[in-house]
Write a protein that holds these residues in place. Structure first.
Motif, PDB file in Angstrom:
ATOM      1  N   ALA A   4       0.846  -1.189   0.000  1.00 24.56           N
ATOM      2  CA  ALA A   4       0.000   0.000   0.000  1.00 24.56           C
ATOM      3  C   ALA A   4       0.885   1.244   0.000  1.00 24.56           C
ATOM      4  O   ALA A   4       1.979   1.232   0.561  1.00 24.56           O
ATOM      5  N   PRO A   6       2.286   4.845   1.189  1.00 22.53           N
ATOM      6  CA  PRO A   6       2.365   5.389   2.544  1.00 22.53           C
ATOM      7  C   PRO A   6       1.193   6.322   2.820  1.00 22.53           C
ATOM      8  O   PRO A   6       0.718   7.023   1.931  1.00 22.53           O
ATOM      9  N   SER A   7       0.733   6.303   4.075  1.00 28.51           N
ATOM     10  CA  SER A   7      -0.385   7.160   4.446  1.00 28.51           C
ATOM     11  C   SER A   7       0.079   8.195   5.468  1.00 28.51           C
ATOM     12  O   SER A   7       1.157   8.089   6.043  1.00 28.51           O
ATOM     13  N   ARG A   8      -0.770   9.183   5.698  1.00 28.60           N
ATOM     14  CA  ARG A   8      -0.445  10.225   6.662  1.00 28.60           C
ATOM     15  C   ARG A   8      -0.706   9.739   8.079  1.00 28.60           C
ATOM     16  O   ARG A   8      -1.508   8.846   8.325  1.00 28.60           O
ATOM     17  N   CYS A   9       0.000  10.366   9.031  1.00 30.66           N
ATOM     18  CA  CYS A   9      -0.191  10.098  10.452  1.00 30.66           C
ATOM     19  C   CYS A   9      -1.646  10.398  10.820  1.00 30.66           C
ATOM     20  O   CYS A   9      -2.257  11.327  10.279  1.00 30.66           O
ATOM     21  N   THR A  10      -2.213   9.628  11.731  1.00 30.09           N
ATOM     22  CA  THR A  10      -3.614   9.817  12.113  1.00 30.09           C
ATOM     23  C   THR A  10      -3.833  10.982  13.061  1.00 30.09           C
ATOM     24  O   THR A  10      -4.978  11.322  13.349  1.00 30.09           O
ATOM     25  N   HIS A  15       1.282  16.232   9.448  1.00 30.62           N
ATOM     26  CA  HIS A  15       1.306  15.987   8.007  1.00 30.62           C
ATOM     27  C   HIS A  15       2.433  15.046   7.597  1.00 30.62           C
ATOM     28  O   HIS A  15       2.720  14.901   6.416  1.00 30.62           O
ATOM     29  N   LEU A  17       4.381  11.267   7.245  1.00 33.71           N
ATOM     30  CA  LEU A  17       3.931   9.947   6.820  1.00 33.71           C
ATOM     31  C   LEU A  17       4.009   8.969   7.994  1.00 33.71           C
ATOM     32  O   LEU A  17       4.904   9.062   8.838  1.00 33.71           O
ATOM     33  N   ALA A  22      -0.406   3.433  12.298  1.00 35.91           N
ATOM     34  CA  ALA A  22      -1.010   4.543  11.577  1.00 35.91           C
ATOM     35  C   ALA A  22      -0.440   5.877  12.017  1.00 35.91           C
ATOM     36  O   ALA A  22      -1.041   6.914  11.783  1.00 35.91           O
ATOM     37  N   CYS A  24       3.146   8.568  12.833  1.00 35.67           N
ATOM     38  CA  CYS A  24       4.542   8.888  12.551  1.00 35.67           C
ATOM     39  C   CYS A  24       5.376   8.614  13.803  1.00 35.67           C
ATOM     40  O   CYS A  24       4.835   8.293  14.860  1.00 35.67           O
TER      41      CYS A  24
END
Length: 126
Positions: A4, A6-10, A15, A17, A22, A24
């Motif tokens: 998948a 990379p997604s942003r920190c929840t 801001h 990754l 979930a 940083c």
């Protein structure tokens, strides 16, 4: 197998990754957070815990049960369950309590306990 993106920190205002889970690196949860007090962990007040530590210290003459050594001048020994509560050890039984050096004795004992716990969870050796 594809991975998948990379997604942003929840965290809503972050801001960066996500690196693990979930979140940083800056927003990773702290291990054992909120479980440091004896009342929350064992159902015993801190005053009762200190009283148990004094009794065990008098009984053991202030020596570590793990290595038999005495603490240095700037070091204090911690009260520890000889048989972990997770493995059936009694919480307030004096026979199950002993003083232990924080480093390296308690760290070594904790690693061994974690290994046994992981093996129990996986069903190894049963």
């Amino acid at each position: 197998m594809p991975t998948a993106p990379p997604s942003r920190c929840t965290d809503p205002e972050c801001h960066e990754l996500a690196t693990k889970g979930a979140r940083c690196d800056a927003h990773q949860p702290i291990a054992w957070r909120g479980r440091d007090d004896k009342a929350g962990r064992y159902g015993i007040s801190s005053g009762a815990w200190r009283a148990l530590k004094r009794r065990v210290s008098r009984r053991d003459n202030g020596c570590c049960y793990y290595c038999g050594g005495e603490p240095d001048e700037d070091e204090t020994l911690h009260l520890d369950h000889i048989t972990p509560v997770a493995e059936g050890g009694a919480i307030t039984d004096l026979a199950n309590l002993g003083l232990i050096h924080a480093e390296p004795c308690h760290a070594d004992k904790s690693k061994r306990e974690a290994l046994r716990g992981n093996q129990r969870r996986r069903g190894v050796g049963q």
